[in-house]
Design an enzyme around this catalytic site. Structure first.
Site, short mmCIF file in Angstrom:
data_model
loop_
_atom_site.label_atom_id
_atom_site.label_comp_id
_atom_site.label_asym_id
_atom_site.label_seq_id
_atom_site.Cartn_x
_atom_site.Cartn_y
_atom_site.Cartn_z
N LEU A 145 0.86 -1.18 0.00
CA LEU A 145 0.00 0.00 0.00
C LEU A 145 0.89 1.23 0.00
O LEU A 145 1.54 1.55 1.00
CB LEU A 145 -0.92 -0.02 1.23
CG LEU A 145 -1.67 -1.33 1.44
CD1 LEU A 145 -2.59 -1.24 2.65
CD2 LEU A 145 -2.45 -1.74 0.20
N SER A 179 6.28 -0.35 6.31
CA SER A 179 7.38 -0.74 5.42
C SER A 179 8.72 -0.11 5.76
O SER A 179 9.75 -0.55 5.27
CB SER A 179 7.02 -0.38 3.98
OG SER A 179 7.02 1.03 3.81
N LYS A 531 43.14 -13.26 -12.93
CA LYS A 531 44.49 -12.80 -12.61
C LYS A 531 44.40 -11.87 -11.42
O LYS A 531 43.68 -10.87 -11.44
CB LYS A 531 45.12 -12.07 -13.80
CG LYS A 531 46.60 -11.80 -13.60
CD LYS A 531 47.25 -11.20 -14.82
CE LYS A 531 48.76 -11.19 -14.68
NZ LYS A 531 49.23 -10.64 -13.40
#
Length: 829
Positions: A145, A179, A531
């Protein structure tokens, strides 16, 4: 950029090197890398169940998040690095550009390692890998959301309640997560019977239905132009190819906010806001993990097999609330139980990753090192089994009486899929005491696999003890490996070097490569290696002693004390070929950084440099194993021997890099991307020719470098009077002489220049040792004997044979003037 001092830590039996712990990752709050690592270590018991079995995409901020005025760059990373510890679980995903190996977090140590690598954000999909290693169906549904302009968390909470209502009508319980960025995530558990496409379609229809009912508040389209003043229900993260920030992950915002699972009561708070790391840790400790209900309902954890074999109420055995186990903050524990089932046997259980790894041992712990016991691995048991005693009723799995024979803590030397070495410390007055054991798998995998339980010899607790491997338990093979100290002492000691024994035989010189282009090394006849930009050494291990000898025969063992324990990495005495490199913070070889470790002789200087500039020894060939020369064997055979010989240890900086499995042109571009020096191509059937430069080995460099002799220097003027202004260089000619190659000042550090000046002042000569010096470089020049070898990086050779735009890379004490070859390094064309 140089790494700061590092610490070796033990995380639930895993040895990890942590660097730059004082680096500030969040300047707005002062949160350091050490504090970020501590957060992930502390939140691990709550976080791991939601991540287990899922591939992790990392978002890394190597230098921290920065500030609003000066934000730092981040980058996503999917493929797990080659140098990652072998104990990190991996899962392979198939992509259009090839397969990628992702890390999976099933332990606190994995989270700590990811944080050490600067992975602030951890993103996972809504599915887990199946036991066969394939992508499974989603076991949870997610909605993101996302508030548009003018919207905030209150509006997102309002929409979350609407989504919750619809999901409840579908028989799904939703859990909200603030979040840590802008909005709210909603998770609901699924039974795994539907595909990602099917779940995405359902989620999309739900979002469209809510948008139709509340068009002024909700939008389901991703178009940014229509999102202002509304909340986007992002349903697309149910796509099997997409990921969502993992619950409890930190965010790469300017403050250390977290994707924090919440209760619905918390979502009703009018002061609802995003939480920061310290708040989340305190909240979880106070009220637990609201997200656990989703994980328990949606997926099988490590205790699922245990739970499926038992019925609550029918057996007195403990029934854990979660199938994922519970991590312990203290020393790992063990229990040995005497189990009178159909026949008497003993059950050995070792705490690992929140559960008890278990083996049935019919004859118990061996009393001597001369006799091994059979051990059969069984299902993982819950931590509550540490104290379980009782009688399991007839008709139930494992029926019979069970008592605790001994219990206590243990220390881990090694934990691999096929070999576990550990020391048990039983309770005071118990029958076990302190004993060092090895479990070695002999047949099968997982549950019901067969192992040998081996008791170490008593003298192996001493510093000179040999660590057992299969060679000790299988008489046909003898491969003693030196071990420097018991595990507890090894965790605490300050590592240092010691002079190698004078009785060690002479070390052969390394085989050398010629310069070339990718056009020379096409076809199946060539094997490719990276290398490394470092110092070549031949390493000799004999009777637990290590000796490191540079290309020009100089013993450098004392200069790199952290490599003195190479014997613990090799399964047998051996002579191996490799390269010592220093890594910058991006884990790239940095020859300039390595210069700070070279040319040191005083123990205090060496100790200080070892703490601030760690090195790693990359191995790539083997010349002798257990006294048997291997130089006449083809390269492929030697490589196989080396892979069997090396067993990586987290506390010894020695690695065996994987070969390069891609065409030369692609490999050279990959080397460029990774900041490497180039490639080395080796004929698969070529033998090892000590001291010889052979066309069977071809080096393909990305940049032009040239070894040079220091022929003199120009004096500084003005404020730099009495110092080196630039070095005057020479390179060899075809007739064995020298010619002038130009002057270099760029890249010459002040401290290195001062040390170099002290050496050069004792080497002066009246005339230039190289012909062809132009007049402008003869002015105020001081000439020296051409004895010191250095290396430059440059653009190209001019028509007069002078290096254009040279940059000093440093002295090469591992090489002599007669070793220099005038090379024409290629750019890969």
């Amino acid at each position: 950029m140089a790494q700061g001092p590092y610490q070796m830590v033990d995380v639930d039996g895993r040895r990890l090197r942590l660097t730059s712990l004082d680096k500030v990752m969040y300047p707005e709050t002062g949160m350091t890398k050490g504090e970020m690592i501590a957060y992930y270590a502390e939140i691990a018991p709550a976080m791991l169940p939601h991540m287990a079995g899922r591939p992790i995409t990392r978002k890394r901020w190597v230098n921290g998040v920065g500030t609003p005025r000066h934000p730092e760059q981040a980058f996503f990373e999917k493929q797990l690095e080659e140098h990652a510890p072998e104990w990190i679980r991996r899962g392979v995903q198939h992509h259009s550009d090839g397969d990628k190996s992702y890390p999976m977090a099933d332990s606190r140590a994995t989270l700590v390692w990811l944080a050490q690598m600067g992975a602030i954000e951890l993103h996972v999909p809504q599915w887990r890998f199946t036991p066969a290693g394939d992508q499974g169906n989603p076991d949870r549904m997610v909605f993101d959301l996302d508030p548009g302009e003018g919207m905030g968390l209150p509006e997102c909470a309002e929409v979350a309640r609407m989504v919750r209502g619809i999901l409840a009508g579908m028989g799904l319980d939703a859990v909200p997560v603030t979040s840590g960025s802008k909005g709210i995530h909603l998770y609901a558990a699924l039974d795994g019977s539907q595909t990602s496409d099917q779940i995405s379609a359902v989620a999309h229809e739900l979002a469209k239905a809510l948008e139709a009912d509340h068009p002024d508040l909700i939008v389901s389209s991703m178009k940014k132009s229509i999102r202002a003043g509304r909340v986007l229900i992002d349903w697309s993260q149910n796509n099997g190819k997409k990921t969502t920030i993992a619950p409890y992950s930190l965010r790469g915002r300017f403050r250390p906010t977290v994707a924090a699972p919440r209760t619905w009561e918390e979502l009703d708070d009018p002061e609802l806001r995003h939480l920061e790391a310290d708040e989340v840790v305190a909240l979880v400790a106070e009220r637990g993990d609201p997200m656990l209900a989703v994980t328990q309902a949606s997926a099988e954890g490590p205790l699922s097999t245990y739970l499926s074999m038992r019925t609550a109420g029918a057996t007195p055995e403990p029934m854990p609330e979660s199938p994922w186990g519970v991590a312990n903050d203290g020393d790992p524990r063990f229990v040995i139980q005497e189990h009178h089932a159909r026949r008497l046997h003993y059950d050995l259980r070792l705490e690992r990753d929140g559960v008890l790894k278990s083996w049935a041992v019919p004859k118990g712990v061996p009393e001597t090192a001369q006799r091994n016991s059979l051990a059969v691995q069984t299902e993982d048991h819950p931590m509550e089994y540490l104290v379980f005693e009782g009688t399991i009723p007839d008709g139930q799995y494992g029926a019979g009486s069970m008592t605790v024979w001994d219990t206590g803590t243990y220390e881990t030397d090694k934990w691999r899929d096929d070999e576990v070495i550990f020391t048990l410390s039983g309770r005071v007055g118990g029958p076990l005491g302190r004993v060092r054991l090895a479990l070695i798998r002999t047949e099968g995998e997982g549950e019901k696999s067969q192992w040998l339980l081996h008791r170490m010899k008593e003298q192996q607790h001493a510093a000179s003890a040999a660590e057992p491997t299969r060679a000790e338990t299988e008489p046909a093979a003898r491969a003693p490996v030196a071990d420097a100290a018991p595990p507890a002492a090894r965790r605490l000691r300050v590592r240092g070097g010691s002079a190698p024994s004078a009785r060690l035989p002479a070390v052969p010189k390394p085989m050398l490569a010629t310069s070339g282009t990718v056009g020379r090394v096409t076809g199946d006849d060539w094997a490719l290696e990276w290398k490394w930009d470092g110092i070549r050494v031949i390493a000799q291990v004999e009777d637990g002693e290590t000796r490191l000898v540079s290309r020009n025969g100089i013993d450098v063992t004392a200069t790199y004390p952290e490599l003195a324990e190479l014997a613990r990495v090799l399964r047998a005495d051996a002579v191996v070929d490799g390269e010592i490199v220093a890594l910058d913070e991006a884990e790239r070889p940095d020859f300039g950084l390595l210069q700070r470790r070279m040319n040191l002789s005083k123990p205090r200087e060496i100790e200080a440099a070892a703490a601030s500039v760690p090195v790693v020894l990359h191995l790539f060939d083997v010349l002798e194993v257990a006294g048997t020369p291997t130089v006449d064997e083809p390269y492929e055979r030697r490589r196989e021997r080396l892979e069997r010989l090396v067993r990586r240890r987290d506390d010894v900086p020695v690695d065996l890099p994987a070969g390069v499995g891609m065409p030369p042109e692609e490999a050279l571009e990959e080397a460029r991307r990774r900041g490497l020096e180039g490639l080395v191509a080796k004929r698969r059937r070529s033998t090892y020719r000590p001291g010889a430069r052979s066309d069977d080995w071809v080096k393909v460099k990305l940049s032009r470098t040239q070894e040079v002799v220091v022929a003199g220097y120009r004096r500084g003027v003005g404020g730099r009077a009495g110092r080196i202004r630039s070095l005057l260089l020479g390179v060899p000619t075809a007739d064995g002489g020298w010619r002038y190659a130009g002057r270099v000042g760029s890249g010459l550090r002040e401290r290195d220049a001062e040390r170099l000046l002290d050496r050069l002042d004792g080497m002066t000569v009246p005339e230039p040792p190289v012909p062809g010096v132009p007049g402008e470089d003869l002015v105020d020049a001081v000439w020296v004997r051409p004895e010191l070898v250095g290396e430059i990086e440059f653009g190209e050779w001019t028509r007069t044979g002078v290096a254009r735009h040279p940059r000093w890379r440093g002295l090469r004490p591992d090489k002599r003037p007669e070793d220099i070859r005038l090379e024409e390094p290629q750019n890969g064309a």
